[in-house]
Design a protein around this motif. Structure first.
Motif, PDB file in Angstrom:
ATOM      1  N   PRO A 138       0.802  -1.231   0.000  1.00  0.00           N
ATOM      2  CA  PRO A 138       0.000   0.000   0.000  1.00  0.00           C
ATOM      3  C   PRO A 138       0.834   1.281   0.000  1.00  0.00           C
ATOM      4  O   PRO A 138       0.350   2.325  -0.432  1.00  0.00           O
ATOM      5  CB  PRO A 138      -0.814  -0.097   1.292  1.00  0.00           C
ATOM      6  N   THR A 139       2.080   1.207   0.439  1.00  0.00           N
ATOM      7  CA  THR A 139       2.958   2.387   0.451  1.00  0.00           C
ATOM      8  C   THR A 139       3.512   2.713  -0.927  1.00  0.00           C
ATOM      9  O   THR A 139       4.123   3.754  -1.115  1.00  0.00           O
ATOM     10  CB  THR A 139       4.146   2.156   1.397  1.00  0.00           C
ATOM     11  N   GLY A 140       3.309   1.814  -1.901  1.00  0.00           N
ATOM     12  CA  GLY A 140       3.836   2.031  -3.244  1.00  0.00           C
ATOM     13  C   GLY A 140       5.309   1.700  -3.360  1.00  0.00           C
ATOM     14  O   GLY A 140       5.937   1.993  -4.377  1.00  0.00           O
ATOM     15  N   GLU A 141       5.881   1.076  -2.337  1.00  0.00           N
ATOM     16  CA  GLU A 141       7.301   0.703  -2.390  1.00  0.00           C
ATOM     17  C   GLU A 141       7.560  -0.124  -3.641  1.00  0.00           C
ATOM     18  O   GLU A 141       6.802  -1.042  -3.959  1.00  0.00           O
ATOM     19  CB  GLU A 141       7.671  -0.097  -1.150  1.00  0.00           C
ATOM     20  N   GLY A 142       8.601   0.248  -4.377  1.00  0.00           N
ATOM     21  CA  GLY A 142       8.913  -0.414  -5.633  1.00  0.00           C
ATOM     22  C   GLY A 142       8.469   0.404  -6.839  1.00  0.00           C
ATOM     23  O   GLY A 142       8.864   0.125  -7.964  1.00  0.00           O
ATOM     24  N   LEU A 143       7.649   1.431  -6.608  1.00  0.00           N
ATOM     25  CA  LEU A 143       7.230   2.364  -7.658  1.00  0.00           C
ATOM     26  C   LEU A 143       7.940   3.691  -7.410  1.00  0.00           C
ATOM     27  O   LEU A 143       8.340   3.974  -6.273  1.00  0.00           O
ATOM     28  CB  LEU A 143       5.713   2.571  -7.611  1.00  0.00           C
ATOM     29  N   PRO A 144       8.124   4.523  -8.443  1.00  0.00           N
ATOM     30  CA  PRO A 144       8.764   5.824  -8.221  1.00  0.00           C
ATOM     31  C   PRO A 144       8.002   6.634  -7.163  1.00  0.00           C
ATOM     32  O   PRO A 144       6.779   6.757  -7.228  1.00  0.00           O
ATOM     33  CB  PRO A 144       8.691   6.500  -9.591  1.00  0.00           C
ATOM     34  N   GLN A 145       8.726   7.152  -6.183  1.00  0.00           N
ATOM     35  CA  GLN A 145       8.144   7.877  -5.049  1.00  0.00           C
ATOM     36  C   GLN A 145       8.352   9.387  -5.204  1.00  0.00           C
ATOM     37  O   GLN A 145       9.312   9.823  -5.830  1.00  0.00           O
ATOM     38  CB  GLN A 145       8.821   7.430  -3.754  1.00  0.00           C
ATOM     39  N   TYR A 146       7.472  10.164  -4.597  1.00  0.00           N
ATOM     40  CA  TYR A 146       7.585  11.622  -4.553  1.00  0.00           C
ATOM     41  C   TYR A 146       7.568  12.062  -3.095  1.00  0.00           C
ATOM     42  O   TYR A 146       6.778  11.548  -2.302  1.00  0.00           O
ATOM     43  CB  TYR A 146       6.424  12.288  -5.304  1.00  0.00           C
ATOM     44  N   PRO A 147       8.431  13.032  -2.739  1.00  0.00           N
ATOM     45  CA  PRO A 147       8.432  13.532  -1.362  1.00  0.00           C
ATOM     46  C   PRO A 147       7.103  14.199  -1.010  1.00  0.00           C
ATOM     47  O   PRO A 147       6.516  14.906  -1.823  1.00  0.00           O
ATOM     48  CB  PRO A 147       9.555  14.568  -1.351  1.00  0.00           C
ATOM     49  N   VAL A 148       6.659  13.952   0.220  1.00  0.00           N
ATOM     50  CA  VAL A 148       5.403  14.507   0.715  1.00  0.00           C
ATOM     51  C   VAL A 148       5.680  15.201   2.040  1.00  0.00           C
ATOM     52  O   VAL A 148       6.449  14.713   2.856  1.00  0.00           O
ATOM     53  CB  VAL A 148       4.355  13.396   0.938  1.00  0.00           C
ATOM     54  N   GLY A 149       5.056  16.351   2.232  1.00  0.00           N
ATOM     55  CA  GLY A 149       5.175  17.066   3.492  1.00  0.00           C
ATOM     56  C   GLY A 149       3.884  17.796   3.795  1.00  0.00           C
ATOM     57  O   GLY A 149       2.956  17.808   2.986  1.00  0.00           O
ATOM     58  N   VAL A 150       3.836  18.374   4.964  1.00  0.00           N
ATOM     59  CA  VAL A 150       2.699  19.196   5.362  1.00  0.00           C
ATOM     60  C   VAL A 150       3.253  20.579   5.659  1.00  0.00           C
ATOM     61  O   VAL A 150       4.182  20.724   6.454  1.00  0.00           O
ATOM     62  CB  VAL A 150       1.983  18.616   6.602  1.00  0.00           C
ATOM     63  N   ASN A 151       2.700  21.612   4.998  1.00  0.00           N
ATOM     64  CA  ASN A 151       3.220  22.959   5.202  1.00  0.00           C
ATOM     65  C   ASN A 151       2.636  23.575   6.475  1.00  0.00           C
ATOM     66  O   ASN A 151       1.813  22.972   7.163  1.00  0.00           O
ATOM     67  CB  ASN A 151       3.012  23.838   3.965  1.00  0.00           C
ATOM     68  N   ILE A 152       3.045  24.776   6.762  1.00  0.00           N
ATOM     69  CA  ILE A 152       2.639  25.462   7.996  1.00  0.00           C
ATOM     70  C   ILE A 152       1.128  25.689   8.081  1.00  0.00           C
ATOM     71  O   ILE A 152       0.572  25.795   9.171  1.00  0.00           O
ATOM     72  CB  ILE A 152       3.417  26.782   8.161  1.00  0.00           C
ATOM     73  N   ASP A 153       0.457  25.713   6.921  1.00  0.00           N
ATOM     74  CA  ASP A 153      -0.999  25.882   6.879  1.00  0.00           C
ATOM     75  C   ASP A 153      -1.742  24.557   7.031  1.00  0.00           C
ATOM     76  O   ASP A 153      -2.972  24.517   6.972  1.00  0.00           O
ATOM     77  CB  ASP A 153      -1.423  26.541   5.561  1.00  0.00           C
ATOM     78  N   GLY A 154      -1.003  23.456   7.181  1.00  0.00           N
ATOM     79  CA  GLY A 154      -1.626  22.147   7.325  1.00  0.00           C
ATOM     80  C   GLY A 154      -1.998  21.493   6.010  1.00  0.00           C
ATOM     81  O   GLY A 154      -2.718  20.504   5.990  1.00  0.00           O
ATOM     82  N   ARG A 155      -1.488  22.030   4.903  1.00  0.00           N
ATOM     83  CA  ARG A 155      -1.780  21.449   3.593  1.00  0.00           C
ATOM     84  C   ARG A 155      -0.724  20.412   3.225  1.00  0.00           C
ATOM     85  O   ARG A 155       0.457  20.609   3.466  1.00  0.00           O
ATOM     86  CB  ARG A 155      -1.795  22.532   2.521  1.00  0.00           C
TER      87      ARG A 155
END
Length: 73
Positions: A37-54
């Motif tokens: 379910p994490t997509g391990e083995g497929l190309p990954q993109y960095p994910v974060g949460v900004n100061i506004d919670g987005r």
């Protein structure tokens, strides 16, 4: 949060991975390869949460600034 390609690199559009509820895995319909379910083995993109919670997904190819886009919900 996880962000990843929904296809193995170089595969045609009809080979978009699909969620198999029974096995709780992503399945490539063309090769029957499976991915967690994490997509391990497929190309990954960095994910974060900004100061506004987005949630922010960095789609910059190979970490080269200015060569991609960033999405916001």
């Amino acid at each position: 949060w996880f962000a990843f390609e929904a296809r193995v690199p170089g595969s045609p559009r009809e080979c978009t991975v699909r969620w198999d509820r029974t096995r709780e895995l992503l399945v490539d319909p063309c090769t029957l390869a499976t991915f967690p379910p994490t997509g391990e083995g497929l190309p990954q993109y960095p994910v974060g949460v900004n100061i506004d919670g987005r949630v922010v997904v960095d789609l910059t190819p190979a970490g080269e600034p200015g060569r991609g886009t960033t999405t916001l919900p």
